[in-house]
Design an enzyme around this catalytic site. Sequence first.
Site, PDB file in Angstrom:
ATOM      1  CE1 TYR B 339       0.752   0.204   4.404  1.00 10.82           C
ATOM      2  CE2 TYR B 339      -1.513  -0.398   4.829  1.00 10.82           C
ATOM      3  CZ  TYR B 339      -0.253  -0.108   5.284  1.00 10.82           C
ATOM      4  OH  TYR B 339      -0.019  -0.134   6.628  1.00 10.82           O
ATOM      5  CD  GLU B 340      -0.452   5.209   2.008  1.00 13.96           C
ATOM      6  OE1 GLU B 340      -0.412   6.085   1.140  1.00 13.96           O
ATOM      7  OE2 GLU B 340      -1.417   5.056   2.769  1.00 13.96           O
ATOM      8  N   GLY B 341       1.397   3.008  -2.608  1.00 14.47           N
ATOM      9  CA  GLY B 341       2.280   2.866  -3.763  1.00 14.47           C
ATOM     10  C   GLY B 341       3.092   1.599  -3.604  1.00 14.47           C
TER      11      GLY B 341
END
Lengths: 496, 496
Positions: B339-341
């Site tokens: 997550y978050e890229g």
Amino acid sequence: QGLPKVINFAVEEMICSANLSFGMYPGLSNGAYNALALHGTPEQKATYLPKLVSGTWSGTMCLTEPHCGTDLGLLKTKAEPQADGSYKITGTKIFISAGEHDLSENIIHLVLAKITGAPDNVKGISLFIVPKFIVNEDGSLGARNGVMCGSIEEKMGIHGNSTCLLNYDEATGWLVGEPEKGLAAMFIMMNAARLGVGVQGMAQGEVAYQNAVAYAKDRRQGRALVPTDRDAEAKADPIIVHPDVRRMLMEAKAFNEAARALVLWGALQVDLSRKAQSEEERLAADDLLGLLTPVIKGYLTDKGFEAAVNAQQIYGGHGYIREWGMEQFVRDARIAQIYEGANGIQALDLVGRKLGANGGRAVQAFFKIVGEETAAAKNDEATAALASALERANNDLQTATLWLMQNGIANPYNAGAAAYPYMNLMGVVCLGLMWLRMAKASSALLAGGTDNAAFHQNKLATARFYAERIMPESNAHRRKIEAGADSIMALPADAF
Amino acid sequence: QGLPKVINFAVEEMICSANLSFGMYPGLSNGAYNALALHGTPEQKATYLPKLVSGTWSGTMCLTEPHCGTDLGLLKTKAEPQADGSYKITGTKIFISAGEHDLSENIIHLVLAKITGAPDNVKGISLFIVPKFIVNEDGSLGARNGVMCGSIEEKMGIHGNSTCLLNYDEATGWLVGEPEKGLAAMFIMMNAARLGVGVQGMAQGEVAYQNAVAYAKDRRQGRALVPTDRDAEAKADPIIVHPDVRRMLMEAKAFNEAARALVLWGALQVDLSRKAQSEEERLAADDLLGLLTPVIKGYLTDKGFEAAVNAQQIYGGHGYIREWGMEQFVRDARIAQIYEGANGIQALDLVGRKLGANGGRAVQAFFKIVGEETAAAKNDEATAALASALERANNDLQTATLWLMQNGIANPYNAGAAAYPYMNLMGVVCLGLMWLRMAKASSALLAGGTDNAAFHQNKLATARFYAERIMPESNAHRRKIEAGADSIMALPADAF
């Protein structure tokens, strides 16, 4: 069916890819069969083998206890001799795969225990048959034996397999083979099981890869970096256009195909060690099998896990959600690195036992194979670059082996500290050798004019990927080995 | 409290180690706070910030939709302007952490959507506040807004966090900042979040390590390889005597301590970029922060996961059993890579955006720092070997950077194929720099006569381990980069 092990393992991969947990039930029966076939009395074979083969009954391997797994010399399960030649088995076994279930009419537990008065160490271990239901003389099932499932373990994965704690409370058992030779007999099961676990690792990598490929072709996100590769009719391209997605797919593909070849080569050694015509060939196959087994178990399960993690990564957030199924491959693949001897133990088996056995005969034979095949392949333009890369990796392996011979005996910690990178280094070389063989075959078929040219060109491209993007790791492994044990052993225990 | 980010992140690690899932609730409120503090109107700040700070209300980040995550230009959520200046928000958001719960009185969703008539691409995205309960003018809570939890995701881990699918059905929202500048505003949250996710990776590695240390000191299995190191009063030694167990502990320890230093160095750049006295210092800190952020997010979460896997491995079969808690660390750590890229996106951010920004100003400044510190440290006997190892790794990084400049523009696939090994290579150098600094500090304290000599000697020993057993990886990363994209891009999609 009497088919060769090579066929067995080709099928085994598909079973493991389909469902690892479920495949373990027949897998364990197979292990129990092997031990009984080799060490059982004619009566034991007649009583148990046909039903194990047909699947009417199933088998287990009962080694681990709460306080010991790797170090079986510590085991506490007791076997008390009875007047009728049987034994009363008492103790607790844990992590028993397929330990209790109703998929078969009877469960044949093969149990390690110490006979009353035996040495309380690894030399005092005997092997016993303990059936869930006692088998009557006419072959029918009699009384329920005193082995009960105390609990089913809650695990990270392989939820389809019933991993049990088994309580033996004066259960009736019968000795298999000679007393106090139980560990050797059990290792018949263990060695076959270790190759099978290597297959499990590769099979999880393969099925995860297949899913990731389908997703990468379907999922559209972002634009190809090169404008001419973009789909003009859509707002985004399938993610398989992105190099970093392909990196993960290619790593898995380059691993899976070579790992499959290595497993089959290992299986061939099992067949040759049993059936080759000359004693010399049988011995050579047995040497090679011993050397390859820890690599197949350890390296292939580590890399299979990595392939599953990468395949999950390709799904982004969806890979973390249960309904997509990818996270199950990761959880299931994880166990293969742990059971049948954790991978650190495989590395120690390789470095501590297999390398030095018979004056290093096996590893020298391996070096000869790699050396001859790379030398020959360097003369063919289609395989020259790959052969040179393999030669460099093999040089790293030979140099590391020499370093181990010079430094591992004087200070055993050097051998222990080198074991894991050494296993990885040999893994890189083994898979490199498999790629060289595949590339040679594809190159020859292309030169001769095959009607499957695209397949063989893709093989050559994948071989090149392996040479360029995986083989550079060999030198790092070698340098870690040559660093020795000092920095690993420097800290006192309380400094951790 | 107005404390610096360095303090924030030191505390954040403990929160993440204690319970990653639960730590996400305040973590997301913090992100929402940052975006509103920077882009909200005075009225919005007055309405929302005090309650977010006190924890009375919590916040979310609503970016992902079923068909898009990485490629937010594809998002479909619509914002229809209303006469009173508000918007009606309609669409579906998925993977919304802390999306619904009753831990706070209100939930302030920050939502990306496209205003009617806006460009249907990444340039048409605006940011909106959508509170779960509409806030009345007097600050009391009014009507339930039209945002509802459609389902809670079943995930691999972080079960303590409610990861929701949220349905927006003409929910009332208010624009934050300028229209069509939503992505930039959201990136305020994202960049802070990415550093925080790096902390999560390290924190899972650390807590898993701490557990593994306790187990390795307690669990007895096998004998020390050197007889004089054996416990004569027991049948087996604690497994911390075994080099291969220590290998896993040392890898985790060497990673955790340097990763912690790197996170705090990154946090210092946040503080300096905001509060340093000169514009020049603020700019330099901002450059360095931009460069380090993808490394901290990507490399630290990959290695934190690896540390958790190794810590689980030390438990053997017990590591696979839920009640020991180790497998949870592995499952929880896994999300931080996604997550978050996803980490592949971090690598592309590093290579595609951060390296080339302002003519490579940030990376040149980084090379200067590493170059000067290694040159100085080579003159001190206590740090010379480590400095030389770091110099070699930094040479690999500089050579790879040059290769990228020469080959990544002509063929963007070369940059894409190099991105992930480049991120790893920079990770090796960044942690190496942290070890050099720690070694210098410990060496100076030892020379000056500290009353904590054992601690500093252990630091030097761990630094040596990093130099000898981790830094050799830099060259393999460089060689993978220099291999280029050809073998990655060679296969047609249907050959996978």
